[in-house]
Design a protein around this motif. Sequence first.
Motif, PDB file in Angstrom:
ATOM      1  N   ALA A  33       3.482  -5.528  -3.357  1.00  6.91           N
ATOM      2  CA  ALA A  33       3.315  -6.094  -1.969  1.00  6.91           C
ATOM      3  C   ALA A  33       4.393  -7.148  -1.809  1.00  6.91           C
ATOM      4  CB  ALA A  33       1.745  -6.896  -1.975  1.00  6.91           C
ATOM      5  N   SER A  37       2.280  -8.229  -6.966  1.00  9.09           N
ATOM      6  CA  SER A  37       2.027  -6.929  -7.347  1.00  9.09           C
ATOM      7  C   SER A  37       0.433  -7.176  -7.805  1.00  9.09           C
ATOM      8  CB  SER A  37       2.982  -6.462  -8.459  1.00  9.09           C
ATOM      9  OG  SER A  37       2.822  -7.215  -9.503  1.00  9.09           O
ATOM     10  N   LEU A 104      -1.450  -1.314   0.400  1.00  9.03           N
ATOM     11  CA  LEU A 104      -0.336  -1.816  -0.104  1.00  9.03           C
ATOM     12  C   LEU A 104       0.509  -0.669  -0.741  1.00  9.03           C
ATOM     13  CD1 LEU A 104      -1.826  -4.984  -1.957  1.00  9.03           C
ATOM     14  CD2 LEU A 104      -0.499  -4.986   0.236  1.00  9.03           C
ATOM     15  N   SER A 137       1.132   2.075   3.971  1.00 13.31           N
ATOM     16  CA  SER A 137       1.769   2.643   2.653  1.00 13.31           C
ATOM     17  C   SER A 137       0.874   3.919   2.264  1.00 13.31           C
ATOM     18  CB  SER A 137       1.628   1.668   1.451  1.00 13.31           C
ATOM     19  OG  SER A 137       2.507   0.491   2.019  1.00 13.31           O
TER      20      SER A 137
END
Length: 159
Positions: A33, A37, A104, A137
Amino acid sequence: MINKMLIRPLTPLKLLMMKIIIMKQQKILEILAEGGSISVYKYDNTTRKDLPKSFFVWHTGEMGLEDDYYTTNSENNDLTDDEKTDFSLFWQKLLETYPVVYHLYLDYLHPDYKSYILKDLLRKTKYGELRINELPSLDSWLKHLGKGLNDFIDESNIY
């Protein structure tokens, strides 16, 4: 000339102590992100009696977060023993803590966990917990799950 005080041999006792604290670590997944992370690991414990034989932890790379579920004595550790050792319970706890996980970027997913993650993602999209058009994502997740978008959409409607 090398200072002999800086080089200390590993004594048998030091080697034994190192073995006690070393566990086999296996990366399960890594989510990226902006600014950090989330990484999930599985540890196989063959030496410490105070920990389960196998357990899951997550680590965050976000500044200011202290979500390091590595030790059983951590003050912020609210995972039950079942949540540490059962991946499905562990994953649900992670999603409770970070509800935006599927939003994400998925950077790595261990092959042994693809089936579970795919079923969970399909279930959440089928029942409206997640909307495909609101997952920026999704392509990274589908790539690691080995699914094309059209196949995923078809499966999420009939799952």
